[in-house]
Design a protein around this motif. Structure first.
Motif, PDB file in Angstrom:
ATOM      1  N   ALA A   4      31.207  34.661  45.607  1.00 35.44           N
ATOM      2  CA  ALA A   4      32.326  35.256  44.888  1.00 35.44           C
ATOM      3  C   ALA A   4      31.916  36.587  44.282  1.00 35.44           C
ATOM      4  O   ALA A   4      30.736  36.838  44.019  1.00 35.44           O
ATOM      5  N   PHE A   5      32.921  37.431  44.062  1.00 36.53           N
ATOM      6  CA  PHE A   5      32.773  38.676  43.329  1.00 36.53           C
ATOM      7  C   PHE A   5      33.337  38.485  41.923  1.00 36.53           C
ATOM      8  O   PHE A   5      34.281  37.709  41.721  1.00 36.53           O
ATOM      9  N   PHE A   6      32.821  39.250  40.976  1.00 36.99           N
ATOM     10  CA  PHE A   6      33.460  39.422  39.675  1.00 36.99           C
ATOM     11  C   PHE A   6      33.629  40.916  39.464  1.00 36.99           C
ATOM     12  O   PHE A   6      32.653  41.674  39.520  1.00 36.99           O
ATOM     13  N   VAL A   7      34.888  41.344  39.259  1.00 35.91           N
ATOM     14  CA  VAL A   7      35.189  42.759  39.051  1.00 35.91           C
ATOM     15  C   VAL A   7      35.750  42.917  37.644  1.00 35.91           C
ATOM     16  O   VAL A   7      36.855  42.447  37.347  1.00 35.91           O
ATOM     17  N   ASP A   8      34.987  43.568  36.784  1.00 39.97           N
ATOM     18  CA  ASP A   8      35.373  43.774  35.386  1.00 39.97           C
ATOM     19  C   ASP A   8      36.030  45.143  35.264  1.00 39.97           C
ATOM     20  O   ASP A   8      35.352  46.171  35.189  1.00 39.97           O
ATOM     21  N   THR A   9      37.362  45.171  35.242  1.00 40.42           N
ATOM     22  CA  THR A   9      38.062  46.456  35.218  1.00 40.42           C
ATOM     23  C   THR A   9      37.861  47.210  33.903  1.00 40.42           C
ATOM     24  O   THR A   9      38.102  48.415  33.852  1.00 40.42           O
ATOM     25  N   THR A  10      37.412  46.517  32.850  1.00 36.60           N
ATOM     26  CA  THR A  10      37.176  47.220  31.581  1.00 36.60           C
ATOM     27  C   THR A  10      35.949  48.118  31.659  1.00 36.60           C
ATOM     28  O   THR A  10      35.769  48.991  30.810  1.00 36.60           O
ATOM     29  N   ARG A  11      35.120  47.912  32.666  1.00 37.43           N
ATOM     30  CA  ARG A  11      33.914  48.734  32.825  1.00 37.43           C
ATOM     31  C   ARG A  11      34.041  49.751  33.952  1.00 37.43           C
ATOM     32  O   ARG A  11      33.141  50.568  34.159  1.00 37.43           O
ATOM     33  N   CYS A  12      35.140  49.696  34.684  1.00 35.76           N
ATOM     34  CA  CYS A  12      35.338  50.623  35.800  1.00 35.76           C
ATOM     35  C   CYS A  12      35.733  51.995  35.267  1.00 35.76           C
ATOM     36  O   CYS A  12      36.653  52.116  34.450  1.00 35.76           O
ATOM     37  N   THR A  13      35.061  53.045  35.743  1.00 38.47           N
ATOM     38  CA  THR A  13      35.371  54.423  35.351  1.00 38.47           C
ATOM     39  C   THR A  13      36.004  55.202  36.491  1.00 38.47           C
ATOM     40  O   THR A  13      36.181  56.410  36.386  1.00 38.47           O
ATOM     41  N   ALA A  14      36.345  54.523  37.563  1.00 37.68           N
ATOM     42  CA  ALA A  14      36.965  55.157  38.732  1.00 37.68           C
ATOM     43  C   ALA A  14      36.074  56.226  39.344  1.00 37.68           C
ATOM     44  O   ALA A  14      36.566  57.254  39.825  1.00 37.68           O
ATOM     45  N   CYS A  15      34.786  55.994  39.346  1.00 37.88           N
ATOM     46  CA  CYS A  15      33.883  56.934  40.023  1.00 37.88           C
ATOM     47  C   CYS A  15      34.072  56.874  41.532  1.00 37.88           C
ATOM     48  O   CYS A  15      33.713  57.793  42.253  1.00 37.88           O
ATOM     49  N   ARG A  16      34.614  55.772  42.003  1.00 39.26           N
ATOM     50  CA  ARG A  16      34.903  55.516  43.421  1.00 39.26           C
ATOM     51  C   ARG A  16      33.650  55.406  44.283  1.00 39.26           C
ATOM     52  O   ARG A  16      33.703  55.541  45.504  1.00 39.26           O
ATOM     53  N   TYR A 169      29.783  31.072  43.601  1.00 35.10           N
ATOM     54  CA  TYR A 169      31.085  31.000  42.935  1.00 35.10           C
ATOM     55  C   TYR A 169      30.983  30.457  41.513  1.00 35.10           C
ATOM     56  O   TYR A 169      31.546  31.037  40.570  1.00 35.10           O
ATOM     57  N   ASP A 170      30.297  29.338  41.324  1.00 36.23           N
ATOM     58  CA  ASP A 170      30.235  28.728  40.001  1.00 36.23           C
ATOM     59  C   ASP A 170      29.595  29.661  38.981  1.00 36.23           C
ATOM     60  O   ASP A 170      30.055  29.757  37.835  1.00 36.23           O
ATOM     61  N   ASP A 171      28.551  30.360  39.386  1.00 33.77           N
ATOM     62  CA  ASP A 171      27.879  31.295  38.477  1.00 33.77           C
ATOM     63  C   ASP A 171      28.780  32.482  38.150  1.00 33.77           C
ATOM     64  O   ASP A 171      28.833  32.944  37.004  1.00 33.77           O
ATOM     65  N   ILE A 172      29.471  32.982  39.155  1.00 31.35           N
ATOM     66  CA  ILE A 172      30.351  34.134  38.955  1.00 31.35           C
ATOM     67  C   ILE A 172      31.525  33.764  38.055  1.00 31.35           C
ATOM     68  O   ILE A 172      31.916  34.533  37.156  1.00 31.35           O
ATOM     69  N   LEU A 173      32.109  32.596  38.262  1.00 32.12           N
ATOM     70  CA  LEU A 173      33.224  32.169  37.424  1.00 32.12           C
ATOM     71  C   LEU A 173      32.781  32.030  35.974  1.00 32.12           C
ATOM     72  O   LEU A 173      33.493  32.458  35.051  1.00 32.12           O
ATOM     73  N   ILE A 201      37.224  37.643  41.723  1.00 34.61           N
ATOM     74  CA  ILE A 201      37.825  37.378  40.420  1.00 34.61           C
ATOM     75  C   ILE A 201      37.847  38.664  39.603  1.00 34.61           C
ATOM     76  O   ILE A 201      36.801  39.237  39.293  1.00 34.61           O
ATOM     77  N   TYR A 202      39.050  39.117  39.256  1.00 35.28           N
ATOM     78  CA  TYR A 202      39.198  40.319  38.450  1.00 35.28           C
ATOM     79  C   TYR A 202      39.406  39.956  36.984  1.00 35.28           C
ATOM     80  O   TYR A 202      40.168  39.032  36.668  1.00 35.28           O
ATOM     81  N   LEU A 203      38.758  40.719  36.115  1.00 37.68           N
ATOM     82  CA  LEU A 203      39.088  40.676  34.699  1.00 37.68           C
ATOM     83  C   LEU A 203      40.009  41.861  34.437  1.00 37.68           C
ATOM     84  O   LEU A 203      39.622  43.016  34.623  1.00 37.68           O
ATOM     85  N   LEU A 204      41.231  41.573  34.031  1.00 45.69           N
ATOM     86  CA  LEU A 204      42.247  42.595  33.808  1.00 45.69           C
ATOM     87  C   LEU A 204      42.342  42.887  32.310  1.00 45.69           C
ATOM     88  O   LEU A 204      42.469  41.957  31.497  1.00 45.69           O
ATOM     89  N   ALA A 205      42.314  44.161  31.948  1.00 47.25           N
ATOM     90  CA  ALA A 205      42.304  44.543  30.535  1.00 47.25           C
ATOM     91  C   ALA A 205      43.677  44.414  29.891  1.00 47.25           C
ATOM     92  O   ALA A 205      43.775  44.399  28.657  1.00 47.25           O
ATOM     93  N   ASP A 206      44.724  44.337  30.677  1.00 43.01           N
ATOM     94  CA  ASP A 206      46.077  44.333  30.129  1.00 43.01           C
ATOM     95  C   ASP A 206      46.966  43.510  31.041  1.00 43.01           C
ATOM     96  O   ASP A 206      46.477  42.844  31.961  1.00 43.01           O
TER      97      ASP A 206
END
Length: 241
Positions: A4-16, A169-173, A201-206
């Protein structure tokens, strides 16, 4: 064990960096684009961009807020695209037993235009795209060649902000749930996007729609369960009871 992936959008700066790394690793051609009034480029996912950092801007309580969302295939636990394609071209879409990765094969070229549209519409995140030249349908493949050799996907490898993680997956969750507890102190509307149904799994800030219209599934979990029941398929996570 499923990955699994974990994507924390609160840390994304859109560097691409993830977007570029994905293109380079898969040797995808460059595309000509135009400035459309946003830094998001290209405008949408396409057969040559499996990952796209989406930009959205909102005026909230008199403050302009920018949100960034690194969009990609969610590698659904029970992939509707696979079940739909299987009715038309068996083997066009498969799910790797070891990782849970949902993979599109060369057989996707045999889907008719109408069948492809059904496959695309079956996806609750509007991910599949088709190359009009070759007929191949494509998307993120979890960098399955890297993962099978003990490496992380290129987007994770190149994320300088620590916004992306990959593992069992279990660790990422567990990581995502712990991070959510911290983020909620600053962002009371924060949430995890469909963590029981996907392997990204995305963490959404809003509120999800403020980040992207397809940040969460556009088909309810109950509807997916009903669809799977009609297909005679169990609703279980690969590798888990």
């Amino acid at each position: 064990m499923p990955k699994a992936f974990f994507v924390d959008t609160t840390r994304c700066t859109a560097c691409r960096g993830c977007q570029v790394a994905c293109k380079e690793w898969h040797n995808l051609p460059a595309l000509k684009t135009r400035q459309t009034g946003t830094h998001q480029n290209p405008p949408d996912l396409n057969p040559f961009n499996y990952k796209l950092v989406r930009f959205s801007e909102h005026l909230i309580d008199g403050v302009i807020r920018w949100y960034f969302f690194p969009d990609q295939c969610r590698h659904c636990v029970q992939p509707p695209c696979l079940f739909t394609a299987e009715d038309y071209v068996p083997g066009a879409i498969v799910q790797d037993e070891d990782t849970g990765a949902v993979l599109y094969t060369d057989l996707t070229r045999h889907l008719t235009p109408e069948e492809f549209e059904e496959v695309r519409h079956a996806c609750p995140y509007d991910i599949p795209r088709r190359d009009s030249g070759t007929g191949l349908v494509s998307k993120c493949d979890m960098c399955i060649d890297r993962v099978k050799n003990g490496r992380v996907p290129m987007c994770v490898k190149t994320c300088a902000m620590g916004a992306m993680h990959f593992g069992e997956y279990d660790d990422i969750l567990a990581m995502a749930q712990e991070r959510l507890k911290v983020v909620l102190k600053e962002f009371p509307n924060a949430s995890l996007a469909d963590p029981d149904d996907v392997s990204v799994i995305y963490l959404l800030a809003d509120e999800p729609a403020r980040l992207h219209k397809n940040a969460v599934a556009q088909v309810s979990p109950m509807n997916r369960k009903q669809m799977l029941a009609r297909l005679g398929r169990p609703l279980t996570r690969l590798g888990r009871a």
